[in-house]
Enzyme design. Structure first.
Site, PDB file in Angstrom:
ATOM      1  N   SER A 293      -2.112  23.440  -9.368  1.00 58.18           N
ATOM      2  CA  SER A 293      -2.597  22.773 -10.130  1.00 58.18           C
ATOM      3  C   SER A 293      -3.894  23.098 -11.364  1.00 58.18           C
ATOM      4  O   SER A 293      -4.724  23.854 -10.737  1.00 58.18           O
ATOM      5  CB  SER A 293      -3.260  21.328  -9.440  1.00 58.18           C
ATOM      6  OG  SER A 293      -4.114  20.860 -10.568  1.00 58.18           O
TER       7      SER A 293
ATOM      8  N   TYR B 162     -13.534  -0.353   4.678  1.00 55.37           N
ATOM      9  CA  TYR B 162     -11.499  -0.371   4.261  1.00 55.37           C
ATOM     10  C   TYR B 162     -10.899  -1.844   5.483  1.00 55.37           C
ATOM     11  O   TYR B 162     -10.665  -1.883   5.737  1.00 55.37           O
ATOM     12  CB  TYR B 162     -11.068   0.245   3.794  1.00 55.37           C
ATOM     13  CG  TYR B 162      -9.538   0.563   3.630  1.00 55.37           C
ATOM     14  CD1 TYR B 162      -9.591  -0.514   2.440  1.00 55.37           C
ATOM     15  CD2 TYR B 162      -8.415   0.496   4.394  1.00 55.37           C
ATOM     16  CE1 TYR B 162      -8.538  -1.175   1.992  1.00 55.37           C
ATOM     17  CE2 TYR B 162      -7.032   0.151   4.375  1.00 55.37           C
ATOM     18  CZ  TYR B 162      -7.103  -1.311   3.119  1.00 55.37           C
ATOM     19  OH  TYR B 162      -5.637  -0.600   3.225  1.00 55.37           O
TER      20      TYR B 162
ATOM     21  N   ASP C  70       0.017   1.778  -5.239  1.00 56.33           N
ATOM     22  CA  ASP C  70       0.300   2.326  -6.896  1.00 56.33           C
ATOM     23  C   ASP C  70       1.354   2.914  -7.160  1.00 56.33           C
ATOM     24  O   ASP C  70       1.359   3.752  -7.924  1.00 56.33           O
ATOM     25  CB  ASP C  70      -1.057   3.551  -5.869  1.00 56.33           C
ATOM     26  CG  ASP C  70      -2.656   3.142  -5.670  1.00 56.33           C
ATOM     27  OD1 ASP C  70      -2.659   1.487  -6.421  1.00 56.33           O
ATOM     28  OD2 ASP C  70      -3.146   3.713  -4.718  1.00 56.33           O
TER      29      ASP C  70
ATOM     30  N   GLU D 205       1.036  10.604   1.589  1.00 54.85           N
ATOM     31  CA  GLU D 205      -0.629   9.740   1.590  1.00 54.85           C
ATOM     32  C   GLU D 205      -1.045   9.576   2.747  1.00 54.85           C
ATOM     33  O   GLU D 205      -2.334   9.842   3.184  1.00 54.85           O
ATOM     34  CB  GLU D 205      -0.800   8.205   0.017  1.00 54.85           C
ATOM     35  CG  GLU D 205      -2.056   8.633  -0.079  1.00 54.85           C
ATOM     36  CD  GLU D 205      -2.535   7.930  -1.539  1.00 54.85           C
ATOM     37  OE1 GLU D 205      -1.320   8.138  -2.631  1.00 54.85           O
ATOM     38  OE2 GLU D 205      -3.488   7.106  -1.315  1.00 54.85           O
TER      39      GLU D 205
ATOM     40  N   GLU E 269      -7.015  -7.842  -5.807  1.00 56.49           N
ATOM     41  CA  GLU E 269      -7.753  -6.909  -5.391  1.00 56.49           C
ATOM     42  C   GLU E 269      -7.564  -7.102  -3.649  1.00 56.49           C
ATOM     43  O   GLU E 269      -8.211  -8.228  -3.090  1.00 56.49           O
ATOM     44  CB  GLU E 269      -9.461  -6.551  -5.590  1.00 56.49           C
ATOM     45  CG  GLU E 269      -9.369  -5.814  -6.188  1.00 56.49           C
ATOM     46  CD  GLU E 269      -8.707  -4.448  -6.792  1.00 56.49           C
ATOM     47  OE1 GLU E 269      -7.210  -4.479  -6.639  1.00 56.49           O
ATOM     48  OE2 GLU E 269      -9.045  -4.603  -8.478  1.00 56.49           O
TER      49      GLU E 269
ATOM     50  N   ALA F 281     -10.971   8.613  -9.292  1.00 58.39           N
ATOM     51  CA  ALA F 281     -12.018   7.511  -9.875  1.00 58.39           C
ATOM     52  C   ALA F 281     -11.252   5.733  -9.236  1.00 58.39           C
ATOM     53  O   ALA F 281     -11.567   5.163 -10.631  1.00 58.39           O
ATOM     54  CB  ALA F 281     -11.498   7.616 -11.179  1.00 58.39           C
TER      55      ALA F 281
ATOM     56  N   LEU G 237      -8.228   5.844 -10.065  1.00 64.12           N
ATOM     57  CA  LEU G 237      -7.215   4.583 -10.901  1.00 64.12           C
ATOM     58  C   LEU G 237      -5.191   5.314 -10.981  1.00 64.12           C
ATOM     59  O   LEU G 237      -5.019   5.647 -11.170  1.00 64.12           O
ATOM     60  CB  LEU G 237      -7.675   5.407 -12.417  1.00 64.12           C
ATOM     61  CG  LEU G 237      -8.850   5.171 -13.508  1.00 64.12           C
ATOM     62  CD1 LEU G 237      -9.544   5.736 -14.149  1.00 64.12           C
ATOM     63  CD2 LEU G 237      -8.286   3.391 -13.405  1.00 64.12           C
ATOM     64  N   SER G 238      -6.189   5.889  -9.417  1.00 62.22           N
ATOM     65  CA  SER G 238      -4.859   6.497  -8.538  1.00 62.22           C
ATOM     66  C   SER G 238      -3.733   8.178  -9.554  1.00 62.22           C
ATOM     67  O   SER G 238      -3.137   7.747  -9.320  1.00 62.22           O
ATOM     68  CB  SER G 238      -3.191   5.465  -8.435  1.00 62.22           C
ATOM     69  OG  SER G 238      -2.668   5.916  -8.118  1.00 62.22           O
ATOM     70  N   SER G 239      -4.833   8.890  -9.352  1.00 62.03           N
ATOM     71  CA  SER G 239      -4.704  10.196  -9.526  1.00 62.03           C
ATOM     72  C   SER G 239      -3.931  10.405  -8.099  1.00 62.03           C
ATOM     73  O   SER G 239      -2.629  11.745  -8.945  1.00 62.03           O
ATOM     74  CB  SER G 239      -5.678  10.945  -9.640  1.00 62.03           C
ATOM     75  OG  SER G 239      -6.091  10.946  -8.998  1.00 62.03           O
TER      76      SER G 239
HETATM   77  P1  ADP Z   1      -7.253   8.337  -7.069  1.00 56.38           P
HETATM   78  O1  ADP Z   1      -5.912   7.597  -6.636  1.00 56.38           O
HETATM   79  O2  ADP Z   1      -8.252   6.930  -6.757  1.00 56.38           O
HETATM   80  O3  ADP Z   1      -7.899   8.953  -8.119  1.00 56.38           O
HETATM   81  P2  ADP Z   1      -7.823   9.199  -4.140  1.00 56.38           P
HETATM   82  O4  ADP Z   1      -9.199   9.629  -3.382  1.00 56.38           O
HETATM   83  O5  ADP Z   1      -6.824   8.649  -3.537  1.00 56.38           O
HETATM   84  O6  ADP Z   1      -8.308   8.457  -5.717  1.00 56.38           O
HETATM   85  O7  ADP Z   1      -6.916  10.599  -4.352  1.00 56.38           O
HETATM   86  C1  ADP Z   1      -7.661  11.830  -5.403  1.00 56.38           C
HETATM   87  C2  ADP Z   1      -6.759  13.158  -4.007  1.00 56.38           C
HETATM   88  O8  ADP Z   1      -6.390  13.140  -5.450  1.00 56.38           O
HETATM   89  C3  ADP Z   1      -7.988  14.334  -4.623  1.00 56.38           C
HETATM   90  O9  ADP Z   1      -9.084  14.826  -4.598  1.00 56.38           O
HETATM   91  C4  ADP Z   1      -6.811  15.231  -5.012  1.00 56.38           C
HETATM   92  O10 ADP Z   1      -7.054  15.695  -3.407  1.00 56.38           O
HETATM   93  C5  ADP Z   1      -5.339  14.716  -5.105  1.00 56.38           C
HETATM   94  N1  ADP Z   1      -5.125  14.925  -6.465  1.00 56.38           N
HETATM   95  C6  ADP Z   1      -5.006  13.876  -7.716  1.00 56.38           C
HETATM   96  N2  ADP Z   1      -4.387  14.626  -8.360  1.00 56.38           N
HETATM   97  C7  ADP Z   1      -4.739  15.932  -8.599  1.00 56.38           C
HETATM   98  C8  ADP Z   1      -4.143  16.677  -9.573  1.00 56.38           C
HETATM   99  N3  ADP Z   1      -4.066  16.759 -10.795  1.00 56.38           N
HETATM  100  N4  ADP Z   1      -4.677  18.148  -8.479  1.00 56.38           N
HETATM  101  C9  ADP Z   1      -5.069  18.342  -7.637  1.00 56.38           C
HETATM  102  N5  ADP Z   1      -5.317  17.084  -6.824  1.00 56.38           N
HETATM  103  C10 ADP Z   1      -5.071  16.269  -7.271  1.00 56.38           C
HETATM  104 MG    MG Z   2      -5.362   7.644  -4.829  1.00 55.21          MG
END
Ligand code: ADP
Ligand code: MG
Length: 395
Positions: free
Chosen positions: A77, A236, A184, A172, A43, A132, A134-136
């Site tokens: 979405s 960061y 990620d 990003e 990390e 969270a 977890l890299s959404s």
């Molecule tokens: P993490 O990557 O850890 O989840 P981030 O802050 O890097 O956190 O990314 C989260 C952001 O990505 C959300 O606030 C949103 O803007 C976008 N995002 C991620 N997944 C979705 C989704 N399924 N639909 C719409 N926006 C999304």
């Molecule tokens: Mg992220």
């Protein structure tokens, strides 16, 4: 124990395809998926050219995509109310805001990299919890990137995937305005089932490391603290700057470049006590990744658990990126039977992981939930992370 389930990819893809058809009045060309991730260890070393060991989650993001013949890009979405619509030629860092930055931003970045892309409709659904740790964000970018690549009828070899990693990073950092080191996106596009990915962030080489906790009667429990302590105080950036200053002082490009034999001397020579602790974390964490890989390969999970704990202590005390919710999650998990636990991701909130005997998963999850309740915190999100597959086409 209530855990967040990843869902069945085939069913989720079918469901998204029928929603797409209902919304757009035509069939999607395909449905593409890319996973969230947890980093097992390593990390805050990516930007120091270090090693990390992420694994793909079964929790993933799905993108249904079809081309348009009017040079327009739309994204929507199921996780967000607002969408985006814009002309291909107008896409750019100044014209896309909010969550669509991560989706339409990828279309922009791929075009910048020379991809010939048509206009397109993109519809998103996800089982990765947003924000969270977890890299959404990378799951979203990479699912869109695969969909766009398919519309360009380009096959995905490793070189093409590497190009997509760079385009997603650009979206990003330049469109969404969030710093990202590439970890990620790399695990999302190169992850494989039943493996973690040893990633060398100096030369970007990768190696699959077999990792199937269930075969050892273990589970990886992820605790989403649901806390997010703002990084806007520059948490960061200031750590990254400390590392860069130390590297310059030590006459290397990256802290990774300080040979093991010189590290003790290098630390002793750093004048600033805080910078010394930051650098000590980087040196020891990179060593821990190598140890963890050896422990995984030897099936020595007790030792791996201890390595997780040492990593957490280093992030908490030397790098100072943990927080109360993460510390309570780690301490409680270990008290309730986990072999080891640590914060994962950037810190200041986000998620922790715990290596838990399968028959103790409920007890550990319950103990962490109770510890949160005692403190008056919102309940944590819990999920078990079986190593999932990387980004791919589903239909
Ligand atoms: P993490 O990557 O850890 O989840 P981030 O802050 O890097 O956190 O990314 C989260 C952001 O990505 C959300 O606030 C949103 O803007 C976008 N995002 C991620 N997944 C979705 C989704 N399924 N639909 C719409 N926006 C999304
Ligand atoms: Mg992220």
């Amino acid at each position: 124990m209530d855990t967040l389930e990843p869902g069945d990819p085939t069913t989720l893809a079918e469901d998204l395809a029928s929603r797409f058809a209902a919304e757009h009045g035509r069939q999607a060309t395909g449905v593409f998926t890319a996973p969230g991730r947890v980093n097992l260890i390593g990390e805050h070393v990516d930007y120091n050219g270090g090693l990390c060991l992420p694994m793909a989650l079964p929790h993933a993001t799905y993108a249904a995509v079809a081309p348009r013949d009017d040079d327009t890009v739309t994204v929507s979405s199921r996780q967000e109310d607002d969408g985006f619509s814009g002309r291909l030629g107008d896409l750019g860092p100044d014209t896309i805001t909010g969550w669509p930055s991560y989706a339409a931003g990828v279309v922009w970045a791929m075009r910048e990299a020379g991809w010939q892309l048509p206009g397109m409709d993109v519809m998103i659904d996800s089982r990765v919890p947003l924000g969270a740790g977890l890299s959404s964000s990378a799951a979203l970018e990479c699912a869109v990137a695969l969909g766009a690549a398919a519309l360009a009828e380009v096959d995905l070899d490793d070189e093409v995937r590497s190009g997509l990693v760079r385009a997603c990073m650009r979206a990003e950092s330049e469109v969404a305005g969030a710093p990202t080191g590439g970890l990620d996106q790399t695990i999302a596009l190169f992850g494989q089932a039943e493996a973690a990915l040893l990633l060398d962030c100096r030369d970007w080489s990768t190696r699959q490391v077999p990792w199937d906790p269930a075969s050892a009667d273990l589970a990886l429990l992820v605790v989403d603290t649901r806390a997010s302590h703002s990084l806007s105080d520059g948490g960061y950036a200031s750590r990254r700057a400390d590392c860069e200053r130390a590297a310059a002082e030590l006459g290397v490009e990256l802290l990774r470049d300080v040979p093991a034999a010189d590290q003790a001397g290098a630390l002793a020579g750093l004048a600033d006590e805080q910078v010394r602790r930051r650098v000590r974390h980087v040196f020891t964490e990179i060593d821990r990744v190598t140890e963890a890989v050896a422990q995984l390969e030897a099936g020595d999970f007790e030792a791996l658990g201890r390595t997780f704990l040492a990593s957490h202590a280093s992030l908490r005390d030397d790098y100072e990126v943990s927080c109360e919710e993460l510390d309570v999650s780690v301490d409680t998990a270990v008290g309730a039977g986990a072999l080891g636990a640590r914060m994962t991701g950037g810190g200041f909130g986000g998620s922790a992981i715990a290596l838990v005997p399968t028959d103790a998963v409920d007890a550990v999850g319950g103990a962490v939930t109770a510890a949160y309740a005692e403190r008056g915190w919102p309940a944590p999100g819990l999920l078990t992370a079986t190593p999932g597959a990387g980004a791919r086409r589903l239909r």
